[in-house]
Design a protein around this motif. Sequence first.
Motif, PDB file in Angstrom:
ATOM      1  N   ALA A 158       0.828  -1.203   0.000  1.00  0.00           N
ATOM      2  CA  ALA A 158       0.000   0.000   0.000  1.00  0.00           C
ATOM      3  C   ALA A 158       0.864   1.256   0.000  1.00  0.00           C
ATOM      4  CB  ALA A 158      -0.923  -0.007   1.209  1.00  0.00           C
ATOM      5  N   VAL A 159       1.936   1.240   0.773  1.00  0.00           N
ATOM      6  CA  VAL A 159       2.850   2.387   0.808  1.00  0.00           C
ATOM      7  C   VAL A 159       3.532   2.564  -0.544  1.00  0.00           C
ATOM      8  CG1 VAL A 159       5.004   3.248   1.820  1.00  0.00           C
ATOM      9  CG2 VAL A 159       3.201   2.338   3.301  1.00  0.00           C
ATOM     10  N   TRP A 160       3.982   1.473  -1.158  1.00  0.00           N
ATOM     11  CA  TRP A 160       4.599   1.558  -2.487  1.00  0.00           C
ATOM     12  C   TRP A 160       3.625   2.140  -3.511  1.00  0.00           C
ATOM     13  CZ3 TRP A 160       6.684  -4.036  -1.830  1.00  0.00           C
ATOM     14  CH2 TRP A 160       7.948  -3.998  -1.244  1.00  0.00           C
ATOM     15  N   ALA A 161       2.333   1.905  -3.302  1.00  0.00           N
ATOM     16  CA  ALA A 161       1.314   2.417  -4.232  1.00  0.00           C
ATOM     17  C   ALA A 161       0.944   3.874  -3.938  1.00  0.00           C
ATOM     18  CB  ALA A 161       0.076   1.532  -4.179  1.00  0.00           C
ATOM     19  N   GLY A 162       1.516   4.458  -2.883  1.00  0.00           N
ATOM     20  CA  GLY A 162       1.300   5.877  -2.623  1.00  0.00           C
ATOM     21  C   GLY A 162       0.544   6.225  -1.360  1.00  0.00           C
ATOM     22  N   ALA A 163       0.165   5.234  -0.546  1.00  0.00           N
ATOM     23  CA  ALA A 163      -0.573   5.512   0.684  1.00  0.00           C
ATOM     24  C   ALA A 163       0.302   6.227   1.709  1.00  0.00           C
ATOM     25  CB  ALA A 163      -1.112   4.221   1.289  1.00  0.00           C
ATOM     26  N   GLY A 164      -0.299   7.113   2.487  1.00  0.00           N
ATOM     27  CA  GLY A 164       0.390   7.687   3.625  1.00  0.00           C
ATOM     28  C   GLY A 164       0.568   6.636   4.703  1.00  0.00           C
ATOM     29  N   SER A 185       3.310  -1.159  18.023  1.00  0.00           N
ATOM     30  CA  SER A 185       3.128  -0.368  16.802  1.00  0.00           C
ATOM     31  C   SER A 185       4.427   0.246  16.300  1.00  0.00           C
ATOM     32  CB  SER A 185       2.076   0.723  17.036  1.00  0.00           C
ATOM     33  OG  SER A 185       2.414   1.528  18.148  1.00  0.00           O
ATOM     34  N   GLY A 186       5.274   0.723  17.203  1.00  0.00           N
ATOM     35  CA  GLY A 186       6.526   1.330  16.766  1.00  0.00           C
ATOM     36  C   GLY A 186       7.433   0.334  16.070  1.00  0.00           C
ATOM     37  N   ALA A 187       7.459  -0.888  16.576  1.00  0.00           N
ATOM     38  CA  ALA A 187       8.285  -1.924  15.958  1.00  0.00           C
ATOM     39  C   ALA A 187       7.772  -2.271  14.560  1.00  0.00           C
ATOM     40  CB  ALA A 187       8.307  -3.172  16.839  1.00  0.00           C
ATOM     41  N   LEU A 188       6.439  -2.330  14.414  1.00  0.00           N
ATOM     42  CA  LEU A 188       5.879  -2.632  13.094  1.00  0.00           C
ATOM     43  C   LEU A 188       6.134  -1.489  12.115  1.00  0.00           C
ATOM     44  CD1 LEU A 188       2.479  -4.322  13.998  1.00  0.00           C
ATOM     45  CD2 LEU A 188       4.750  -5.332  13.738  1.00  0.00           C
ATOM     46  N   ALA A 189       6.006  -0.255  12.598  1.00  0.00           N
ATOM     47  CA  ALA A 189       6.293   0.890  11.725  1.00  0.00           C
ATOM     48  C   ALA A 189       7.750   0.889  11.288  1.00  0.00           C
ATOM     49  CB  ALA A 189       5.951   2.190  12.447  1.00  0.00           C
ATOM     50  N   SER A 194      11.873  -0.023   7.139  1.00  0.00           N
ATOM     51  CA  SER A 194      13.095  -0.704   6.716  1.00  0.00           C
ATOM     52  C   SER A 194      12.970  -1.248   5.297  1.00  0.00           C
ATOM     53  CB  SER A 194      13.434  -1.844   7.691  1.00  0.00           C
ATOM     54  OG  SER A 194      12.534  -2.936   7.544  1.00  0.00           O
ATOM     55  N   ILE A 195      11.729  -1.511   4.875  1.00  0.00           N
ATOM     56  CA  ILE A 195      11.499  -2.061   3.537  1.00  0.00           C
ATOM     57  C   ILE A 195      11.175  -0.961   2.529  1.00  0.00           C
ATOM     58  CG2 ILE A 195       9.976  -3.562   2.183  1.00  0.00           C
ATOM     59  CD1 ILE A 195       9.669  -5.252   4.766  1.00  0.00           C
ATOM     60  N   THR A 196      10.339  -0.008   2.932  1.00  0.00           N
ATOM     61  CA  THR A 196       9.865   1.009   1.984  1.00  0.00           C
ATOM     62  C   THR A 196      10.653   2.309   2.037  1.00  0.00           C
ATOM     63  OG1 THR A 196       8.305   1.982   3.580  1.00  0.00           O
ATOM     64  CG2 THR A 196       7.511   0.113   2.255  1.00  0.00           C
ATOM     65  N   GLY A 197      11.372   2.534   3.132  1.00  0.00           N
ATOM     66  CA  GLY A 197      12.070   3.802   3.310  1.00  0.00           C
ATOM     67  C   GLY A 197      11.176   4.926   3.792  1.00  0.00           C
TER      68      GLY A 197
END
Length: 283
Positions: A158-164, A185-189, A194-197
Amino acid sequence: MKKILDNSQAKAALANVRGYVFDIDGTLALADRRLSGYQALPGAGDLLALLRQRELPFVAFTNGSTKTPLQLSQELGRIGIEVDEQHTLTPVSVAVDHFRRRRFRRLLVLGGEGVWRPLIEAGFEVVRSPERADDVDAVLIGWHPEFVLADLDAACRAVWAGAGLFVVSTAPYVASRDGRTLGISGALAAAVRSITGKRAIVLGKPSAYALACASNRLGIPPDQMAIVGDDPSLENAMALRGGALSVGVHTGLSDAADFDRLPADSRPHLSLPGVAQLLELVS
């Protein structure tokens, strides 16, 4: 304002306060390690009763997202801490306000009922991971101990597709009766970043969004509030950011020495053993 040391200065400052923001975990109550089964901390119920009597508004504001505001209000009420749903805030309350301002419509949520239900009730179209939704306006990461790899995959796509990208909190732990309980939540974020930047925007305390949400619920500006909490990096930081009176308490994550070790301009205005002592000052 410098840190207040004596009772006369404290009472004078508190006399000018028009509304209060209270942290919950470690300030008003302590839960068990599963963040349930609350027990009230000394003075909490009596302090809130006194503020109601004086018609001073207050909110109870947790960075947790395990429960909806209604569920949390009901659980606190069972132990004598009376706060109605409208004045019980979680970071998802902040998300509702912020996402409405941004005119978001469709959301991908990583989290349990405390995260997704308030968004659905507010009228958003919510997709719950690990279901994929590459067309969403935003991804919100909350309390999600059942996390699996597919959740991470859905969020990243979703982030790669442009989601905030938004997160309820990056606090590594919260206070409980068993000491520190790990945050999720912080660990998941961090994993998504780490993957999307892409860095997640924090919606909970101590963000400016959280401060604005509390201010709106109270109907007063931040510089007329007192913000009470046990965490120097959360409630104290939010209070100082907004020009509010900062009251640090020692019943949760931090003791008096932790507050004293802060740089002089980062210390709370009041450092108290607990809300029972705040009750004495405002009585």
